[in-house]
Design a protein around this motif. Sequence first.
Motif, mmCIF file in Angstrom:
data_model
loop_
_atom_site.group_PDB
_atom_site.id
_atom_site.type_symbol
_atom_site.label_atom_id
_atom_site.label_comp_id
_atom_site.label_asym_id
_atom_site.label_seq_id
_atom_site.Cartn_x
_atom_site.Cartn_y
_atom_site.Cartn_z
ATOM 1 N N UNK A 177 44.856 5.554 50.284
ATOM 2 C CA UNK A 177 46.368 5.397 51.508
ATOM 3 C C UNK A 177 47.473 4.425 52.035
ATOM 4 N N UNK A 178 46.252 3.376 52.561
ATOM 5 C CA UNK A 178 46.785 2.295 53.482
ATOM 6 C C UNK A 178 47.195 1.657 52.553
ATOM 7 N N UNK A 179 46.268 0.953 51.206
ATOM 8 C CA UNK A 179 46.796 0.774 49.974
ATOM 9 C C UNK A 179 48.226 0.338 49.690
ATOM 10 N N UNK A 180 48.369 1.874 49.328
ATOM 11 C CA UNK A 180 50.056 2.225 48.851
ATOM 12 C C UNK A 180 50.672 2.147 50.096
ATOM 13 N N UNK A 181 50.337 2.458 51.012
ATOM 14 C CA UNK A 181 51.391 2.199 52.381
ATOM 15 C C UNK A 181 51.936 0.920 52.411
ATOM 16 N N UNK A 182 50.830 -0.287 51.695
ATOM 17 C CA UNK A 182 51.427 -1.574 52.092
ATOM 18 C C UNK A 182 52.013 -2.330 51.103
ATOM 19 N N UNK A 183 51.485 -1.307 49.704
ATOM 20 C CA UNK A 183 52.638 -1.529 48.822
ATOM 21 C C UNK A 183 53.966 -1.190 49.087
ATOM 22 N N UNK A 184 54.154 -0.180 49.395
ATOM 23 C CA UNK A 184 55.646 0.167 50.021
ATOM 24 C C UNK A 184 56.280 -0.664 50.863
ATOM 25 N N UNK A 185 55.671 -1.011 51.767
ATOM 26 C CA UNK A 185 55.954 -1.554 52.497
ATOM 27 C C UNK A 185 56.794 -3.433 51.796
ATOM 28 N N UNK A 186 55.811 -3.616 50.865
ATOM 29 C CA UNK A 186 56.269 -4.917 50.351
ATOM 30 C C UNK A 186 57.377 -4.770 49.900
ATOM 31 N N UNK A 187 57.464 -3.993 48.902
ATOM 32 C CA UNK A 187 58.626 -3.978 48.256
ATOM 33 C C UNK A 187 60.329 -3.596 48.581
#
Length: 381
Positions: A21-31
């Motif tokens: 969940x944390x990883x998906x959030x980080x990827x979304x923020x980067x995008x």
Amino acid sequence: MSKRNYRKLDGQRLTISEYKARRKKEIRNHLIMLGTSFVLVLVIIISLVFIVKHKENANSLTETTPEVSSEENSISEVSQPEIVDTIVEDVEIEEEPNPFLSKSDDAESFFSGYSIGSGDDTTYISSENVLSTYALLVNLDTGNIVASRDGNVRINPASMTKILTLLVATEHITDLDDTFVMTQEIGDFVYKKDCSSVGFEVGEVVTIKDMLYGTILPSGGDAAMCLAEYVAGSQEAFVEMMNDKLKELGLSDTAHFTNCIGIYDENHYCTLEDMAMILKAAEENALCHEVLNARKYTTTATTQHPEGITVSNWFMRRIEDKDTHGEVIGAKTGFVVQSGCCGASYQISNDGTHYICVTADAWSSWRCIYDHVEIYDTYTS
């Protein structure tokens, strides 16, 4: 940082699901950051392009605009466009003259107007060789009545009427080759009224030129009716035009027509003096002059008449070998019981004088012709 090093704030390791969940959030923020950066860069590029284009246009305008001194323009460095009033003058479009309104050569010798009168030198036609009840001779060069026998008395003009029919029609046509289809109504009218005719058949396509010659040479009631309907749409409307022409000529006080053929009607009348002026007006028109002068004419070939119809002006053919001290070059006859045999003719004498002779109430067509011969012989020599 490896998966095993991800911990919570209290130092506890993240579970697999918490890590994902944390990883998906980080990827979304980067995008989101990457997209925002891209849009920002694109906006900057478009702005730069717009600025460059604006400067190029401004430079181009400056190069093409003439320099203006500060004294001439203290408000703006660029001269204002000059407002010029454009005046469009009315242009008259000249219409081509109607060739059928042209004057005949003889008209140059005629007196002006259509009012004639008697003088001290006017002679009463007393010759015993003139048997017509009414007779008149007019000098067209002077407008004087040379000789008369009750020339101012009202008569029925019979088929002399067709001289006015010819004149009015000629003044309102534009194409001699145009056509009109002979109708059953016209055929029935001419037959019932026992009118003379050219011989056009119902459904026959007749040219305007054929109708003009057919109206005069054989005194065709069918041709006259065709002309009336072609020009005005009906005989009634055409008769109104005829009476308008009489008014134009100044003859309406003593002349009035009810039909275009010459059929007897107590309200269809004129004097010999009126008829002389109607013939004068016709002889002043080049086309009418030509038609009235014709001895013979053959109509256009049609399905009904493959060889055409040959018609003749018998008055002209019968008088041409008689001595009239000149040459008769135009004529129209007429007959109704109430008026006897009538005739109106135009002559140029041997000395060049122009005359019109009109007679009425002779007992035969030959007598009418001989009366004209006698009048010309006696009163023009």
